[in-house]
Write a protein that holds these residues in place. Sequence first.
Motif, mmCIF file in Angstrom:
data_model
loop_
_atom_site.group_PDB
_atom_site.id
_atom_site.type_symbol
_atom_site.label_atom_id
_atom_site.label_comp_id
_atom_site.label_asym_id
_atom_site.label_seq_id
_atom_site.Cartn_x
_atom_site.Cartn_y
_atom_site.Cartn_z
ATOM 1 N N GLY A 1 6.416 6.211 -4.928
ATOM 2 C CA GLY A 1 7.119 7.485 -4.938
ATOM 3 C C GLY A 1 7.378 8.075 -3.564
ATOM 4 N N CYS A 2 6.938 7.418 -2.483
ATOM 5 C CA CYS A 2 7.162 7.995 -1.158
ATOM 6 C C CYS A 2 8.640 7.849 -0.773
ATOM 7 N N LEU A 3 9.102 8.722 0.078
ATOM 8 C CA LEU A 3 10.519 8.776 0.431
ATOM 9 C C LEU A 3 11.029 7.460 1.001
ATOM 10 N N LEU A 4 10.292 6.857 1.916
ATOM 11 C CA LEU A 4 10.742 5.604 2.517
ATOM 12 C C LEU A 4 10.884 4.511 1.464
ATOM 13 N N HIS A 5 9.898 4.370 0.617
ATOM 14 C CA HIS A 5 9.958 3.346 -0.436
ATOM 15 C C HIS A 5 11.149 3.602 -1.355
ATOM 16 N N GLU B 1 0.807 -1.222 0.000
ATOM 17 C CA GLU B 1 0.000 0.000 0.000
ATOM 18 C C GLU B 1 0.839 1.271 0.000
ATOM 19 N N VAL B 2 2.151 1.147 0.243
ATOM 20 C CA VAL B 2 3.016 2.323 0.270
ATOM 21 C C VAL B 2 3.266 2.775 -1.164
ATOM 22 N N PRO B 3 2.977 4.017 -1.461
ATOM 23 C CA PRO B 3 3.189 4.496 -2.827
ATOM 24 C C PRO B 3 4.662 4.401 -3.227
ATOM 25 N N HIS C 1 9.640 -4.785 3.601
ATOM 26 C CA HIS C 1 9.972 -4.387 2.226
ATOM 27 C C HIS C 1 10.666 -5.579 1.571
ATOM 28 N N TRP D 1 15.851 6.403 10.124
ATOM 29 C CA TRP D 1 14.392 6.328 9.980
ATOM 30 C C TRP D 1 13.806 5.406 11.038
ATOM 31 N N GLU E 1 6.124 0.775 12.162
ATOM 32 C CA GLU E 1 7.051 1.288 11.156
ATOM 33 C C GLU E 1 8.240 0.351 10.977
#
Length: 172
Positions: A14-18, A10-12, A59, A44, A52
């Motif tokens: 383009g998000c920083l973490l991904h 579900e994490v986009p 991942h 992080w 988190e």
Amino acid sequence: AAAAMPTPEEVPAGCLLHMLLSLLLQQPPTSLYLLGLASCVHKWVQASAPAEQRLVASHPGFVRFVLERLLDPEPTEPQLQVFFDLLAELIKFNPPLMTTVQDALLDSSLAGGAASDLFISRLLDHPVDASILVQCIALTLAPEASPLRGMRALASLGLAPPEPVAAAAAGM
């Protein structure tokens, strides 16, 4: 009520973490960016909540990648400390993730089936580099040593009742 932590799916993208995790996993052992990216991910997760930590650990390929860097036949001088510290913060106060790491170390496809022996050898041969990991394992196994963080993390995982957390916070 707080929003539920998204799953890795579900994490986009383009998000920083991904983006950080994806870039880190693309780095070969000789990359100039490897340790910098690993340090970003370490920071992080350093003060992150268990959800988190779980998001980062889930991942695809992340835990295995970290272990592979720790088990490299010839790691560079700062590599062991950076990846031991990252692993330490990933599992701190999170027994389920400690079990995930343990299971990965027992995976017969990692380090030719000798990952757990090689990992223990790295811990013993590099005690300074591994010191934060050893400390985080001890804190995870004895969360009462850190009532505000350890017991709260266990309560959020459903591994401790919320009452001791409130009592510990009131006593501080």
